[in-house]
Design an enzyme around this catalytic site. Structure first.
Site, PDB file in Angstrom:
ATOM      1  N   TYR A 469     -47.272 -11.330  43.571  1.00 52.37           N
ATOM      2  CA  TYR A 469     -46.772  -9.976  43.370  1.00 52.37           C
ATOM      3  C   TYR A 469     -47.411  -9.015  44.376  1.00 52.37           C
ATOM      4  O   TYR A 469     -46.790  -8.551  45.278  1.00 52.37           O
ATOM      5  CB  TYR A 469     -47.014  -9.517  41.912  1.00 52.37           C
ATOM      6  CG  TYR A 469     -46.458  -8.147  41.612  1.00 52.37           C
ATOM      7  CD1 TYR A 469     -47.284  -7.021  41.530  1.00 52.37           C
ATOM      8  CD2 TYR A 469     -45.094  -7.948  41.447  1.00 52.37           C
ATOM      9  CE1 TYR A 469     -46.780  -5.764  41.284  1.00 52.37           C
ATOM     10  CE2 TYR A 469     -44.563  -6.686  41.199  1.00 52.37           C
ATOM     11  CZ  TYR A 469     -45.416  -5.600  41.120  1.00 52.37           C
ATOM     12  OH  TYR A 469     -44.903  -4.335  40.891  1.00 52.37           O
ATOM     13  N   SER A 550     -39.287  -7.779  42.686  1.00 58.09           N
ATOM     14  CA  SER A 550     -39.521  -6.343  42.848  1.00 58.09           C
ATOM     15  C   SER A 550     -40.498  -6.086  43.990  1.00 58.09           C
ATOM     16  O   SER A 550     -40.166  -6.411  45.133  1.00 58.09           O
ATOM     17  CB  SER A 550     -40.017  -5.783  41.506  1.00 58.09           C
ATOM     18  OG  SER A 550     -39.712  -4.445  41.414  1.00 58.09           O
ATOM     19  N   ASP A 636     -29.469  -2.428  37.900  1.00 52.16           N
ATOM     20  CA  ASP A 636     -30.906  -2.332  38.167  1.00 52.16           C
ATOM     21  C   ASP A 636     -31.167  -0.932  38.724  1.00 52.16           C
ATOM     22  O   ASP A 636     -30.891  -0.638  39.888  1.00 52.16           O
ATOM     23  CB  ASP A 636     -31.354  -3.395  39.172  1.00 52.16           C
ATOM     24  CG  ASP A 636     -32.887  -3.383  39.332  1.00 52.16           C
ATOM     25  OD1 ASP A 636     -33.439  -4.349  39.895  1.00 52.16           O
ATOM     26  OD2 ASP A 636     -33.523  -2.382  38.906  1.00 52.16           O
ATOM     27  N   HIS A 675     -33.142  -4.677  35.929  1.00 54.23           N
ATOM     28  CA  HIS A 675     -34.377  -5.088  36.604  1.00 54.23           C
ATOM     29  C   HIS A 675     -35.064  -6.234  35.882  1.00 54.23           C
ATOM     30  O   HIS A 675     -35.839  -6.953  36.478  1.00 54.23           O
ATOM     31  CB  HIS A 675     -35.316  -3.882  36.700  1.00 54.23           C
ATOM     32  CG  HIS A 675     -36.393  -4.050  37.716  1.00 54.23           C
ATOM     33  ND1 HIS A 675     -36.143  -4.264  39.053  1.00 54.23           N
ATOM     34  CD2 HIS A 675     -37.748  -4.033  37.594  1.00 54.23           C
ATOM     35  CE1 HIS A 675     -37.280  -4.369  39.693  1.00 54.23           C
ATOM     36  NE2 HIS A 675     -38.265  -4.250  38.841  1.00 54.23           N
TER      37      HIS A 675
END
Ligand SMILES: O=C(NCC(=O)N1CCC[C@H]1C(=O)O)OCc1ccccc1
Length: 705
Positions: A469, A550, A636, A675
């Site tokens: 991430y 993301s 999203d 999302h």
């Protein structure tokens, strides 16, 4: 491998932006209009080549069956006590949405209190928030459609189980907090926002205001009690446990907040609230824990990058009078802290990416005890200051949720297993997980978890899925995932999580080391994780898939641009991919606290240097981009799908037609989906199945059912 006939996509070479004197083309700007004929045509044509590729995986039906079977286990939350009843969220296994149950007794027979599955046929309406009055007689609940961040708040009596007529609309990025009259509450909303607000719009949401609602009245009668000059500030508000104060921690981005307080005791709420400004600059995070009269306890990184617990007396609140209660730990990071059993604070510290749970005395911050836990993460907590019972969830790579109970009326105080998830077809003893530390490019030691079936041969032939991430102070701890078990069990795969910089694993310094001009450290850390897995013969490039969502999608896209030959496959979910324009849509402006903004000349320089959309280049001779699948969805509104539309168009144009490019470059665009929050089980399983199929097909992986 099959070469692709990618759709012809209009490339408007006349659209050139000027950033501080530098010309930057944006040929796919037209894809930023979500509901234009040509965008809709683009979406149809892209899905029309992606679906056949994924469906050509000969094991799709079997993978779907195996994943569905493994997924079909009961998932429960800890029980929460409100008033004299307990509430628990449960999913019997494959329900699209978890159901909210109510119990008169802790271990009694529960009954359905609120079942979001009745809100829609296809499960795309989700329950995303609940907030109970102190007496537990009323609950406010937030409902979201198609995965959008927009929520509608409704109110239900816990006595009759019947809804009040009140509905609060245009609520987003909000927290609902009840006054202690059990009949009025504070919430934040964007009531002035024009146009569509269903999550398919891309408009920036600014000027959030704090409203006061009285049960039984219309939203149009609600009172604006706080608003800010700066359109990018969001309220973040909580009523103190004693009910006497409204604590505001206004936030501008995703880091640092102000600290205001309003005395509710002798305030008739008829208009703007008189607030006392305690902290007036965005320099640190402050999170309310508890208060004893005017003495307030906060968790903060103010002067403590690993966070600590301090007391501020609102009657005497200048900084020199602030008192440290639980000092900062030199290595472990304080992740959260909550009051329990009147005079205790329960804390969760992260120690080398593993969660630890401890109790401290509220008055003097002395450590009372630490609970013995395995390697894993705390995945849920329930208990209020006045309660003598608390519950917490524990999970790890090979353990689906276990729920523990702590009864403070019994001695010695200990955590007792209250609920253990049992998976019929899963034997954790067949697998093992361990943590390694590797050197990044600049020598920084980076932790990484590696999970695999026992008996693994380190011959470089195992398929490997590397996840990361790397931003927003987010820590990626060990969690249980059915699709990763399938990957390890049926594909003999190795699963790895790299705890790269930008996250919260080692506090604010770890986060800062991956922000602004330091963002390249994050990509280097991930690149070096892949090199480590290859050098140590866990896997090889043509067996290696990288995955991120993301901000993690940005990570994956930047990494395939920078080292395309290192990876065999890339799964980029709901990625932030146009770094020059991300701040113009929905809540994107809030991410400047990690990325910076192209409006600033210096920040433009480093953003332009790594922005995925602006750095797609022909690889070196005989090299190619990995098989790449972008995933996004039409509702999203956290990371708008235009990022992925523009990036796949650029990839297919610049790379898709090169002679050496045999790997597919595709995008999967889902509908009535967002999302991720609130996604129904059927969509989650379908998406995970299709990602496994994409990997199998692209890397020609062996599948043993
Ligand atoms: O934007 C974020 N958070 C950062 C975020 O979602 N990011 C940051 C980058 C892209 C995306 C992601 O990584 O999920 O949160 C907004 C919000 C939601 C709910 C309540 C309050 C505030």
């Amino acid at each position: 491998k099959m070469t692709f006939r990618y759709p012809d996509v209009k490339r408007d070479n006349t659209l050139i932006d000027n950033y501080h004197g530098i010309a930057v083309a944006d040929p796919y700007r037209w894809l930023e209009t979500p509901d234009s004929e040509e965008t809709i045509d683009f979406i149809t044509k892209q899905n029309a080549i992606t679906s056949p590729f994924i469906n050509s995986c000969q094991y799709k039906a079997s993978i779907n069956r195996q994943l569905t079977k493994l997924w079909n286990y009961p998932k429960v939350s800890p029980p929460y006590r409100h008033g004299d009843k307990f509430y628990q969220f449960k999913n019997s296994g494959l329900q699209n949405q978890s159901v909210m149950y109510v119990f008169d007794e802790l271990n009694g027979e529960g009954r359905v209190f609120l079942d979001p599955n009745t809100f829609s046929e296809d499960g795309t309406v989700a329950l995303t928030h609940t907030s109970f009055t102190l007496d537990g007689k009323t609950v406010a609940y937030g409902v979201s459609e198609s995965g959008s961040d927009w929520i509608e708040i409704r109110f239900r009596s816990t006595v009759t189980g019947v809804d009040y007529p009140d509905i609060l609309r245009k609520v987003k990025y909000s927290f609902l907090s009840w006054a202690h009259d059990h009949s009025s509450c504070f919430y934040a909303a964007y009531l002035d926002q024009e146009g569509r607000t269903d999550g398919s719009e891309t408009d920036s949401s600014t000027n959030q205001k704090l409203y006061y609602h009285r049960l039984g009245t219309l939203q149009s009668e609600d009172i604006v009690v706080v608003e800010f000059e700066d359109p990018e500030i969001r309220s973040q508000t909580v009523v103190s446990d004693c009910g006497g104060y409204l604590v505001l921690t206004p936030v501008k981005g995703c880091k640092n907040n102000l600290l205001y307080v309003c005395n509710l005791k002798d305030t008739a709420i008829t208009g703007k609230l008189p607030v006392t400004r305690i902290v007036t600059e965005f320099k640190s995070d402050f999170e309310y824990i508890a208060n004893n009269g005017s003495k307030f306890i906060f968790m903060t990184n103010h002067g403590a990058p690993n966070y600590h617990i301090i007391e501020i007396d609102f009657e005497n609140h200048s900084e020199e009078n602030w008192r440290v209660i639980v000092p900062e730990h030199p290595k472990d990071v304080l992740d959260w802290a909550k009051p329990i059993n009147t005079n205790f604070i329960v804390t969760c510290y992260i120690r080398d990416v593993k969660d630890t749970l401890s109790l401290y005395a509220m008055n003097d911050g002395s450590k009372f005890m630490e609970f013995k836990l395995d390697v894993g993460s705390i995945s849920g907590f329930s208990g209020k200051r006045e309660h003598t019972l608390m519950f917490f969830g524990f999970t790890s790579f090979l353990t689906p949720t276990v729920i523990y109970i702590v009864d403070f009326t019994k001695f010695p105080i200990k955590a007792v297993k209250w609920y253990e998830t049992v998976l019929p077809d899963f034997d954790p003893s067949k697998f093992e997980s361990h943590q390694v530390f590797y050197n990044s490019l600049d020598g920084t030691r980076i932790p990484m978890f590696i999970v695999n079936k026992k008996g693994l041969k380190l011959d470089g032939n195992s398929p490997c899925l590397l996840y990361g991430y790397g931003g927003f102070n987010v820590t990626v701890g060990p969690t249980f995932s059915a699709s990763r078990i399938i990957f390890m069990d049926k594909f003999d795969g190795i699963f790895a999580v790299a705890n790269i910089r930008g996250g919260g694993e080692y506090g604010e310094k770890w986060h800062n080391a991956g922000r602004f001009e330091n963002k390249q450290n994050v990509f280097d850390d991930f690149n070096r994780a892949a090199c480590y897995l290859i050098e140590k013969k866990y896997t090889s490039s043509n067996k290696l898939t990288i995955q991120g969502g993301s901000n993690g999608g940005l990570l994956v896209a930047a990494c395939i641009n920078q080292s395309p030959e290192l990876y065999g496959c890339a799964l980029c979910l709901v990625g932030v991919l146009d770094m020059l324009r991300y701040h113009k849509f929905t809540i994107g402006y809030a991410w400047k606290s990690d990325y910076g903004c192209s409006d600033d000349p210096e920040q433009f320089q480093y953003l332009h240097a790594y922005s995925p959309l602006h750095n797609v280049r022909k690889p070196i001779e005989n090299a190619q981009y990995p098989a790449t699948l972008l995933l996004t969805a039409d509702h999203d509104d956290r990371v708008v799908p235009l990022h992925s539309y523009k990036f796949i168009a650029e990839l297919q144009y610049k790379i898709g037609r090169l002679y050496d490019q045999k790997n597919p470059l595709l995008i999967r665009i889902d509908t009535k989906s967002g999302h991720g929050v609130g996604k129904p089980t059927c969509k989650v399983i379908e998406e995970q199945t299709e990602m496994l199929c994409f990997m199998q097909k692209s890397l020609n992986l062996t599948y043993t059912n």
